[in-house]
Motif scaffolding. Structure first.
Motif, PDB file in Angstrom:
ATOM      1  N   LEU A 280       4.779  -2.117  -4.583  1.00 24.38           N
ATOM      2  CA  LEU A 280       4.517  -0.901  -5.352  1.00 24.38           C
ATOM      3  C   LEU A 280       3.922  -1.211  -6.727  1.00 24.38           C
ATOM      4  O   LEU A 280       2.944  -0.570  -7.137  1.00 24.38           O
ATOM      5  CB  LEU A 280       5.804  -0.096  -5.514  1.00 24.38           C
ATOM      6  CG  LEU A 280       5.681   1.219  -6.307  1.00 24.38           C
ATOM      7  CD1 LEU A 280       4.728   2.176  -5.604  1.00 24.38           C
ATOM      8  CD2 LEU A 280       7.055   1.864  -6.470  1.00 24.38           C
ATOM      9  N   PHE A 281       4.490  -2.170  -7.462  1.00 21.13           N
ATOM     10  CA  PHE A 281       4.008  -2.455  -8.808  1.00 21.13           C
ATOM     11  C   PHE A 281       2.542  -2.906  -8.825  1.00 21.13           C
ATOM     12  O   PHE A 281       1.744  -2.387  -9.616  1.00 21.13           O
ATOM     13  CB  PHE A 281       4.892  -3.506  -9.489  1.00 21.13           C
ATOM     14  CG  PHE A 281       6.262  -2.999  -9.893  1.00 21.13           C
ATOM     15  CD1 PHE A 281       6.555  -1.638  -9.894  1.00 21.13           C
ATOM     16  CD2 PHE A 281       7.259  -3.877 -10.270  1.00 21.13           C
ATOM     17  CE1 PHE A 281       7.806  -1.164 -10.257  1.00 21.13           C
ATOM     18  CE2 PHE A 281       8.520  -3.418 -10.643  1.00 21.13           C
ATOM     19  CZ  PHE A 281       8.792  -2.068 -10.632  1.00 21.13           C
ATOM     20  N   PRO A 282       2.136  -3.878  -7.967  1.00 21.60           N
ATOM     21  CA  PRO A 282       0.722  -4.271  -7.962  1.00 21.60           C
ATOM     22  C   PRO A 282      -0.220  -3.113  -7.655  1.00 21.60           C
ATOM     23  O   PRO A 282      -1.291  -2.998  -8.247  1.00 21.60           O
ATOM     24  CB  PRO A 282       0.655  -5.356  -6.875  1.00 21.60           C
ATOM     25  CG  PRO A 282       2.034  -5.874  -6.774  1.00 21.60           C
ATOM     26  CD  PRO A 282       2.932  -4.718  -7.055  1.00 21.60           C
ATOM     27  N   LEU A 283       0.192  -2.241  -6.734  1.00 25.95           N
ATOM     28  CA  LEU A 283      -0.671  -1.120  -6.362  1.00 25.95           C
ATOM     29  C   LEU A 283      -0.791  -0.106  -7.503  1.00 25.95           C
ATOM     30  O   LEU A 283      -1.887   0.413  -7.766  1.00 25.95           O
ATOM     31  CB  LEU A 283      -0.135  -0.444  -5.103  1.00 25.95           C
ATOM     32  CG  LEU A 283      -0.229  -1.278  -3.818  1.00 25.95           C
ATOM     33  CD1 LEU A 283       0.454  -0.562  -2.663  1.00 25.95           C
ATOM     34  CD2 LEU A 283      -1.677  -1.584  -3.479  1.00 25.95           C
ATOM     35  N   LEU A 284       0.312   0.169  -8.191  1.00 33.27           N
ATOM     36  CA  LEU A 284       0.249   1.077  -9.337  1.00 33.27           C
ATOM     37  C   LEU A 284      -0.626   0.493 -10.444  1.00 33.27           C
ATOM     38  O   LEU A 284      -1.367   1.222 -11.107  1.00 33.27           O
ATOM     39  CB  LEU A 284       1.661   1.351  -9.864  1.00 33.27           C
ATOM     40  CG  LEU A 284       2.555   2.232  -8.982  1.00 33.27           C
ATOM     41  CD1 LEU A 284       3.944   2.360  -9.590  1.00 33.27           C
ATOM     42  CD2 LEU A 284       1.941   3.612  -8.783  1.00 33.27           C
ATOM     43  N   LEU A 285      -0.543  -0.819 -10.619  1.00 30.50           N
ATOM     44  CA  LEU A 285      -1.391  -1.462 -11.627  1.00 30.50           C
ATOM     45  C   LEU A 285      -2.869  -1.313 -11.261  1.00 30.50           C
ATOM     46  O   LEU A 285      -3.724  -1.163 -12.142  1.00 30.50           O
ATOM     47  CB  LEU A 285      -1.034  -2.938 -11.758  1.00 30.50           C
ATOM     48  CG  LEU A 285      -1.787  -3.735 -12.825  1.00 30.50           C
ATOM     49  CD1 LEU A 285      -1.592  -3.118 -14.207  1.00 30.50           C
ATOM     50  CD2 LEU A 285      -1.348  -5.194 -12.834  1.00 30.50           C
TER      51      LEU A 285
END
Length: 376
Positions: free
Chosen positions: A84-89
């Protein structure tokens, strides 16, 4: 006597300290130094460096110990184990990128594709030392794109996530040091002085709006596993270009990107524990990451030199722009422009190099998606 025992118990944890933990403290301190003194990706290296110290204290409460769940471990489960974090970034990164110069000269996308050569070369090389999924995760370091490296390594379940993440972001920060020697080795002074006058074209807003949608559809058809990576990047760009969501675009570029970067640094540091990191295979991963980075740069430069064999005098390309095809945006584009100005103060390559750099951002994401499509 009880008082002495109580006082002594305060220092009992020192007995749990190992030399490997101290090594990780030194690595954390190095990352903090690079972030503050050298200003190398400070928004990421600083939380990574501090987090590396935090999780390598004996019995650290920051990570899970027995039945007690640590906050960094909880963050990892909430935002990293599901990518989730990489995609939101990627939404924030997409909102930062202007594809306009690339759309003016779409043929520059070829250099972004050529500069992914190092990924596949390193995949072949790493296969001699690691199993296929770990080799693929290590090879993607060559994308020079931290979120893509995290996404691929996580999806493939690599046990070397911490080392891969550190290598990916470290080499991104070291672009001004790593790329120039490779470029000079592969080009002559005459080639580096080739002038490429820039003529600005027109790109309509409709084109800019349709571009992220079409790229997502095409990438999804060619490499379905890349849909999340490409889609979130292009959604961020659509926020930028649609013209009616400026507030959301600015939020994605600043607040969202900065917040996720902090969380990303801390959660990756949670994987940098001494037992996982201080091992010979970690050094091998760092070396293979450098190989991927060097061969990506070489692939872009050599592709430009190949095209020059078929181009007439006066139309030849400055082969240095090929080196900007890696995903380290905008550092690589700036490095190429600076090298051009050093050779000839009147030779401005910035618009070409940044356009190639942007194409490399797309190409690296698609390369990561292709690897996932083949292995998942």
């Amino acid at each position: 006597m009880n008082l002495l025992n109580t006082f002594g118990s305060l220092f009992s944890n020192f007995g749990n300290l190992t030399w490997q933990m101290v090594v990780m403290w030194a690595i954390g301190a190095l990352l903090i130094y690079l972030a503050i003194a050298k200003k190398m990706e400070p928004s990421l290296l600083l939380p990574m460096g501090f987090g590396a110290i935090l999780v390598n204290l004996p019995g650290s409460g920051a990570i899970t110990q027995g039945d007690t769940v640590g906050p960094i471990s909880a963050l990892f489960e909430a935002g990293m184990s599901n990518e989730l974090f990489p995609l939101l970034l990627f939404i924030g990164i997409g909102a930062m990128i202007d594809f306009g110069p690339l759309l003016e000269k779409p043929w520059l996308m070829l250099f972004g594709a050529a500069a992914q050569f190092g990924i596949f070369f390193t995949l072949f090389l790493a296969g001699f030392f690691f199993d296929l999924k770990d080799a693929a995760s290590i090879a993607i370091i060559g994308a020079a794109d931290g979120p893509t490296a995290i996404f691929v390594a996580n999806t493939l379940g690599s046990q070397y996530l911490g080392a891969i993440m550190v290598a990916a972001y470290s080499y991104m920060a070291l672009v001004p040091i790593v790329q120039p020697p490779v470029i000079r080795l592969l080009t002559t002074r005459k080639e580096r002085r080739i002038s490429m006058p820039y003529q600005q074209g027109k790109v309509t807003q409709l084109t800019k709006i349709l571009f992220p949608i079409l790229v997502t559809v095409i990438a999804g058809l060619v490499a379905p596993a890349s849909v999340a990576l490409v889609g979130f990047l292009m959604f961020g760009n659509l926020l930028r270009e649609c013209g009616v969501l400026n507030a959301l675009s600015e939020t994605a570029q600043n607040v969202l990107a900065n917040l996720i970067t902090i969380l990303l640094g801390l959660t990756v540091a949670g994987q940098m524990t001494a037992d996982k990191f201080v091992r010979p295979d970690t050094l091998l991963i760092l070396a293979l990451g450098l190989v991927a980075f060097v061969f990506d740069t070489a692939g872009g430069v050599l592709f430009a030199k190949l095209l020059n064999l078929f181009l007439p005098e006066g139309k030849k390309l400055n082969p240095m722009i090929g080196a900007a095809g890696i995903s380290a945006f905008p550092m690589s584009g700036r490095v190429v422009n600076k090298m051009g100005l050093e050779e000839d103060p009147q030779n401005f390559l910035l618009m070409y190099s940044i356009s190639v750099n942007v194409s490399g951002q797309i190409a690296s994401v698609i390369a990561g998606g292709l690897i996932l499509t083949l292995l998942v």
